[in-house]
Design a protein around this motif. Structure first.
Motif, PDB file in Angstrom:
ATOM      1  N   SER A   2      -1.288   3.836  -5.090  1.00  0.00           N
ATOM      2  CA  SER A   2      -2.242   2.852  -5.611  1.00  0.00           C
ATOM      3  C   SER A   2      -1.613   1.997  -6.710  1.00  0.00           C
ATOM      4  O   SER A   2      -2.055   0.876  -6.972  1.00  0.00           O
ATOM      5  N   SER A   3      -0.566   2.501  -7.356  1.00  0.00           N
ATOM      6  CA  SER A   3       0.113   1.746  -8.410  1.00  0.00           C
ATOM      7  C   SER A   3       1.591   2.082  -8.391  1.00  0.00           C
ATOM      8  O   SER A   3       1.972   3.251  -8.278  1.00  0.00           O
ATOM      9  N   LYS A  13      -0.238  -3.275  -7.927  1.00  0.00           N
ATOM     10  CA  LYS A  13      -1.466  -2.568  -7.611  1.00  0.00           C
ATOM     11  C   LYS A  13      -1.839  -2.785  -6.142  1.00  0.00           C
ATOM     12  O   LYS A  13      -1.849  -3.933  -5.659  1.00  0.00           O
ATOM     13  N   LEU A  14      -2.121  -1.700  -5.445  1.00  0.00           N
ATOM     14  CA  LEU A  14      -2.512  -1.777  -4.041  1.00  0.00           C
ATOM     15  C   LEU A  14      -3.910  -2.380  -3.940  1.00  0.00           C
ATOM     16  O   LEU A  14      -4.872  -1.848  -4.477  1.00  0.00           O
ATOM     17  N   LYS A  15      -4.011  -3.526  -3.204  1.00  0.00           N
ATOM     18  CA  LYS A  15      -5.284  -4.237  -3.117  1.00  0.00           C
ATOM     19  C   LYS A  15      -5.847  -4.295  -1.700  1.00  0.00           C
ATOM     20  O   LYS A  15      -7.047  -4.466  -1.512  1.00  0.00           O
ATOM     21  N   ALA A  16      -4.986  -4.192  -0.701  1.00  0.00           N
ATOM     22  CA  ALA A  16      -5.468  -4.226   0.690  1.00  0.00           C
ATOM     23  C   ALA A  16      -4.519  -3.406   1.547  1.00  0.00           C
ATOM     24  O   ALA A  16      -3.318  -3.364   1.279  1.00  0.00           O
ATOM     25  N   TRP A  17      -5.045  -2.739   2.572  1.00  0.00           N
ATOM     26  CA  TRP A  17      -4.203  -1.925   3.433  1.00  0.00           C
ATOM     27  C   TRP A  17      -4.818  -1.827   4.816  1.00  0.00           C
ATOM     28  O   TRP A  17      -5.997  -2.028   5.020  1.00  0.00           O
ATOM     29  N   ARG A  18      -3.948  -1.514   5.740  1.00  0.00           N
ATOM     30  CA  ARG A  18      -4.376  -1.378   7.143  1.00  0.00           C
ATOM     31  C   ARG A  18      -3.476  -0.340   7.817  1.00  0.00           C
ATOM     32  O   ARG A  18      -2.265  -0.412   7.722  1.00  0.00           O
ATOM     33  N   GLY A  19      -4.097   0.655   8.454  1.00  0.00           N
ATOM     34  CA  GLY A  19      -3.334   1.674   9.155  1.00  0.00           C
ATOM     35  C   GLY A  19      -2.568   2.602   8.239  1.00  0.00           C
ATOM     36  O   GLY A  19      -1.584   3.214   8.662  1.00  0.00           O
ATOM     37  N   VAL A  50      11.290  -2.382  -8.566  1.00  0.00           N
ATOM     38  CA  VAL A  50      10.295  -1.331  -8.762  1.00  0.00           C
ATOM     39  C   VAL A  50      10.993   0.002  -8.925  1.00  0.00           C
ATOM     40  O   VAL A  50      12.199   0.129  -8.735  1.00  0.00           O
ATOM     41  N   ASP A  51      10.213   0.989  -9.305  1.00  0.00           N
ATOM     42  CA  ASP A  51      10.732   2.339  -9.476  1.00  0.00           C
ATOM     43  C   ASP A  51      11.448   2.790  -8.196  1.00  0.00           C
ATOM     44  O   ASP A  51      10.816   2.911  -7.146  1.00  0.00           O
ATOM     45  N   PRO A  52      12.769   3.032  -8.242  1.00  0.00           N
ATOM     46  CA  PRO A  52      13.519   3.358  -7.025  1.00  0.00           C
ATOM     47  C   PRO A  52      12.969   4.572  -6.282  1.00  0.00           C
ATOM     48  O   PRO A  52      12.901   4.565  -5.053  1.00  0.00           O
TER      49      PRO A  52
END
Length: 302
Positions: free
Chosen positions: A243-244, A227-233, A272-274
């Motif tokens: 997001s998932s 799960k995407l929890k933090a991002w920058r740029g 992860v899903d290729p």
């Protein structure tokens, strides 16, 4: 050549002038000189030249001779091994033609310094375009031998340092990774709020890795997904799209066993899903993934 009675051939030098009497041909006067000693001396010099050229051609580097205008007048066979250029295809070209535009200034400065200081050796590093059109790193040591009666040029002894440069780059990248992981450890030890910890960690990692963008995914054990929890740029549409990211069958175990902790993204295809990871690579321009497993005792937590 004249042939002696014993059958041996002897080199001679022959010159003749016509003799006339009353304007008419009366004969000729000839001078014949034995030049055996001179021929033997010339052959000895040529043999010595072949000897030294063979040795220099076998050396790990290459030697180029350029004149005061920067035009290549001679090269050794080592240049073909280093760059793929033949001797015939190089002589007559301006040496700077092969230098990377970003290195022209320092290469020109080194050449001018050598030109103004006879017998002094000047060293510099520059990228050389090889015959395949690739840029490779070289180290040059140039010496002004314009006053040498036989050379009359500037000698550039050059070696290929591409592998050394790659190793240095790997060391720098490794140091950045260590700094990034240390920064994360500091944040974790000082933060109590998860959101603040993740955002602060991401900022420190991006700064340490000298990058403008990045993101942090956390493992959701219930949904078997990242799960995407933090991002920058990262663009807003990409945040929604990624997001998932679902894990593959066996992905959890493979994630724990990543040898990294920072691993090339190509090595995570069984985690992860290729197709999703391919889009992460293309759309987010990510080249690597940092996998940091957390344990409580012996139990894997995330």
């Amino acid at each position: 050549l004249v042939v002696e009675k014993n059958g041996d051939a002897r080199p001679i030098e022959y010159s003749a002038v016509v003799v006339k009497e009353s304007g008419e041909y009366a004969g000729a006067q000839a001078i014949v000189r034995d030049i055996s000693d001179r021929k033997r001396a010339e052959e000895a010099i040529q043999a010595k030249e072949r000897y030294f050229r063979a040795i220099t051609d076998l050396s790990s580097g290459a030697a180029l001779i350029v004149n005061s205008e920067g035009v290549i007048t001679d090269v050794t066979g080592g240049l073909e091994r280093i760059s793929g250029y033949t001797r015939e295809g190089t002589i007559g070209h301006v040496a700077m033609e092969f230098i990377h535009p970003g290195d022209l200034e320092k290469a020109g400065a080194a050449f001018n310094e050598a030109l103004l200081n006879p017998d002094r050796t000047v060293a510099f590093e520059a990228r050389l375009k090889n015959s395949r059109g690739e840029w490779q790193w070289t180290e040059s040591m140039i010496t002004n031998l314009m006053n040498h009666r036989d050379i009359k040029g500037i000698v550039n002894h050059m070696i290929d340092i591409t592998e050394r440069k790659k190793a240095e780059e790997n060391i720098r990248n490794h140091a950045k990774r260590i700094e990034a992981l240390y920064s994360v450890a500091q944040v974790i030890s000082q933060s109590s709020m998860l959101e603040a910890m993740l955002n602060d960690s991401l900022d420190r990692v991006c700064n340490a890795m000298d990058t403008e963008s990045g993101c942090i995914f956390m493992l959701d054990l219930d949904e078997n997904a990242l799960k995407l929890k933090a991002w920058r740029g990262v663009p807003g549409e990409a945040v929604q799209q990624f997001s998932s990211i679902e894990l593959t069958d066996g992905g959890l175990e493979n994630l724990v066993n990543l040898t990294g902790p920072i691993t090339a993204i190509d090595e995570t295809q069984d985690v992860v899903d290729p197709e999703k990871m391919k889009k992460v690579t293309e759309d987010l321009r990510r080249k690597g993934i940092a996998a940091v497993p957390f344990f409580r005792g012996k139990d894997f937590q995330g």
